[in-house]
Design an enzyme around this catalytic site. Structure first.
Site, PDB file in Angstrom:
ATOM      1  N   GLU A 132      87.593  10.217 122.620  1.00  0.00           N
ATOM      2  CA  GLU A 132      86.962  10.021 123.938  1.00  0.00           C
ATOM      3  C   GLU A 132      87.373  11.078 124.963  1.00  0.00           C
ATOM      4  OE1 GLU A 132      84.351   8.597 124.589  1.00  0.00           O
ATOM      5  OE2 GLU A 132      84.153   6.966 123.145  1.00  0.00           O
ATOM      6  N   LYS A 174      76.047  18.747 126.713  1.00  0.00           N
ATOM      7  CA  LYS A 174      77.360  18.126 126.429  1.00  0.00           C
ATOM      8  C   LYS A 174      77.620  18.063 124.931  1.00  0.00           C
ATOM      9  CE  LYS A 174      79.601  14.211 125.115  1.00  0.00           C
ATOM     10  NZ  LYS A 174      79.404  13.299 123.953  1.00  0.00           N
ATOM     11  N   HIS A 219      72.729  15.833 128.476  1.00  0.00           N
ATOM     12  CA  HIS A 219      73.462  15.265 127.339  1.00  0.00           C
ATOM     13  C   HIS A 219      73.432  16.211 126.137  1.00  0.00           C
ATOM     14  CE1 HIS A 219      74.240  12.415 123.933  1.00  0.00           C
ATOM     15  NE2 HIS A 219      75.258  12.167 124.750  1.00  0.00           N
ATOM     16  N   THR A 266      77.692   4.326 118.217  1.00  0.00           N
ATOM     17  CA  THR A 266      76.694   4.628 119.257  1.00  0.00           C
ATOM     18  C   THR A 266      76.627   6.129 119.512  1.00  0.00           C
ATOM     19  OG1 THR A 266      78.469   4.072 120.780  1.00  0.00           O
ATOM     20  CG2 THR A 266      76.700   2.517 120.624  1.00  0.00           C
ATOM     21  N   ASP A 281      84.012   6.679 117.340  1.00  0.00           N
ATOM     22  CA  ASP A 281      84.831   7.116 118.478  1.00  0.00           C
ATOM     23  C   ASP A 281      85.931   6.114 118.813  1.00  0.00           C
ATOM     24  OD1 ASP A 281      81.809   8.395 119.570  1.00  0.00           O
ATOM     25  OD2 ASP A 281      83.563   9.645 119.208  1.00  0.00           O
ATOM     26  N   ASN A 334      77.451  14.520 116.214  1.00  0.00           N
ATOM     27  CA  ASN A 334      78.894  14.368 116.458  1.00  0.00           C
ATOM     28  C   ASN A 334      79.599  13.826 115.215  1.00  0.00           C
ATOM     29  OD1 ASN A 334      78.195  15.097 119.037  1.00  0.00           O
ATOM     30  ND2 ASN A 334      78.457  13.058 119.931  1.00  0.00           N
ATOM     31  N   ASP A 378      83.502   2.088 112.801  1.00  0.00           N
ATOM     32  CA  ASP A 378      83.132   2.682 114.093  1.00  0.00           C
ATOM     33  C   ASP A 378      83.648   4.124 114.060  1.00  0.00           C
ATOM     34  OD1 ASP A 378      82.700   2.970 117.003  1.00  0.00           O
ATOM     35  OD2 ASP A 378      84.886   2.828 117.102  1.00  0.00           O
ATOM     36  N   GLY A 412      77.085   5.009 124.748  1.00  0.00           N
ATOM     37  CA  GLY A 412      75.984   5.973 124.714  1.00  0.00           C
ATOM     38  C   GLY A 412      76.126   6.968 125.851  1.00  0.00           C
ATOM     39  N   GLY A 413      76.145   8.250 125.507  1.00  0.00           N
ATOM     40  CA  GLY A 413      76.368   9.284 126.522  1.00  0.00           C
ATOM     41  C   GLY A 413      75.272   9.343 127.568  1.00  0.00           C
ATOM     42  N   LYS A 414      74.029   9.232 127.141  1.00  0.00           N
ATOM     43  CA  LYS A 414      72.900   9.289 128.100  1.00  0.00           C
ATOM     44  C   LYS A 414      72.958   8.073 129.026  1.00  0.00           C
ATOM     45  CE  LYS A 414      69.747   9.722 124.807  1.00  0.00           C
ATOM     46  NZ  LYS A 414      70.590   9.989 123.629  1.00  0.00           N
TER      47      LYS A 414
HETATM   48  C1  XBP Z   1      81.467   5.608 121.540  1.00  0.00           C
HETATM   49  C2  XBP Z   1      80.408   5.835 122.529  1.00  0.00           C
HETATM   50  C3  XBP Z   1      79.716   7.153 122.543  1.00  0.00           C
HETATM   51  C4  XBP Z   1      80.702   8.251 122.927  1.00  0.00           C
HETATM   52  C5  XBP Z   1      79.966   9.462 123.463  1.00  0.00           C
HETATM   53  O1  XBP Z   1      80.780   5.402 120.333  1.00  0.00           O
HETATM   54  O2  XBP Z   1      80.092   4.939 123.283  1.00  0.00           O
HETATM   55  O3  XBP Z   1      78.698   7.062 123.517  1.00  0.00           O
HETATM   56  O4  XBP Z   1      81.539   7.771 123.976  1.00  0.00           O
HETATM   57  O5  XBP Z   1      79.112   9.946 122.463  1.00  0.00           O
HETATM   58  P1  XBP Z   1      81.442   4.487 119.145  1.00  0.00           P
HETATM   59  P2  XBP Z   1      77.584  10.313 122.857  1.00  0.00           P
HETATM   60  O6  XBP Z   1      82.769   3.944 119.623  1.00  0.00           O
HETATM   61  O7  XBP Z   1      80.410   3.406 118.887  1.00  0.00           O
HETATM   62  O8  XBP Z   1      81.611   5.447 117.990  1.00  0.00           O
HETATM   63  O9  XBP Z   1      77.651  11.137 124.111  1.00  0.00           O
HETATM   64  O10 XBP Z   1      77.056  11.079 121.670  1.00  0.00           O
HETATM   65  O11 XBP Z   1      76.924   8.977 123.047  1.00  0.00           O
HETATM   66 MG    MG Z   2      84.565   3.150 119.347  1.00  0.00          MG
END
Ligand code: XBP
Ligand code: MG
Length: 236
Positions: free
Chosen positions: A18, A84, A81, A122, A11, A127, A9, A51-53
């Site tokens: 985050e 962002k 988005h 996601t 983030d 990024n 994963d 997902g940001g959106k």
């Molecule tokens: C974490 C998410 C992402 C980020 C924001 O992804 O849910 O949506 O919070 O990034 P993961 P975006 O833990 O699966 O890596 O705005 O590009 O979605």
């Molecule tokens: Mg994560």
């Protein structure tokens, strides 16, 4: 079980990102003249949706009273988005967010030992590139045999789609892989794909439900311990 692949994963797992996302959302809201501001407590709630959106839409539907959506709401969210993402990738390119403890060594040691590496996230593809170009160098992609991110699958975590997409690319099954995650959504996703999953927690996810995880760690600063617990053939 011979571990043929580690699926990461991004983030919260590769890096503690985050809060960088949260600040980038707030910068985009300000740029677009919106009086929205996500503090840590609000963002903690909004992280329920990946997902940001999708997260922006969740905020509008469940937390905003009396907001009149613009007619082309989907386009509005896509543009917001994108603004962002520009702020977030600029932040990453400046080297503001390092990899978490032990992550770089794990990637390098596992890759050198011939273990297949992959990404299942996601987050938006730009990024991933921005984070790993700084952390692993220009040829960061050479470490990974598959890079599953963002909108390439119809359903984001906690759905298993992204992990199935990655395993399809690798030609491997859940029994061949282990996953590294940080959140309940991520764990639900990888477990639903039949993958043994290890969790490293962070300040947003520490109180989430990690039932089903093979083990939960604060972080990977003690890699030898992680190698012992996971059975990865990398211990000294
Ligand atoms: C974490 C998410 C992402 C980020 C924001 O992804 O849910 O949506 O919070 O990034 P993961 P975006 O833990 O699966 O890596 O705005 O590009 O979605
Ligand atoms: Mg994560």
């Amino acid at each position: 079980m011979t571990i043929k692949a580690i699926i990461f994963d991004v983030d919260g797992t590769l890096a503690d990102t985050e809060d960088g996302h949260r600040k980038s959302f707030n910068q985009a809201f300000a740029d677009e003249g919106l009086d929205w501001n996500w503090d840590v407590a609000m963002y903690d709630k909004l992280l329920k949706v990946t997902g940001g959106k999708e997260r922006i839409k969740y905020f509008v539907s469940d937390f905003l009273q009396g907001y009149n959506k613009p007619a082309d709401f989907d386009d509005f969210v896509k543009n917001l988005h994108a603004v962002k993402t520009k702020h977030y990738t600029t932040m990453l390119a400046a080297g503001s967010i390092p990899l978490r403890p032990g992550v770089k060594q794990l990637i390098e040691q596992a890759h050198a030992a011939g273990i297949t590496l992959a990404i299942a996230t996601t987050t938006t593809p730009q990024n991933v590139s921005a984070l790993l170009e700084v952390a692993l160098g220009k040829d960061w992609e050479s470490y990974f045999s598959a890079n599953g991110c963002g909108d390439i699958v119809p359903h984001k975590k906690p759905a298993p789609d992204i992990y199935f997409w990655v395993m399809e690319k690798l030609g491997l099954t859940g029994a061949d892989c282990i996953a590294l995650e940080d959140s309940e959504n991520g764990l639900r996703s990888s477990l639903a794909a039949g993958i043994k999953t290890y969790v490293t927690i962070n300040h947003y996810t520490r109180n989430q439900d990690f039932t089903g995880a093979a083990a939960v760690f604060d972080d990977l600063s003690d890699l030898q311990n992680f190698y012992q617990v996971s059975g990865l053939p990398l211990a000294k």
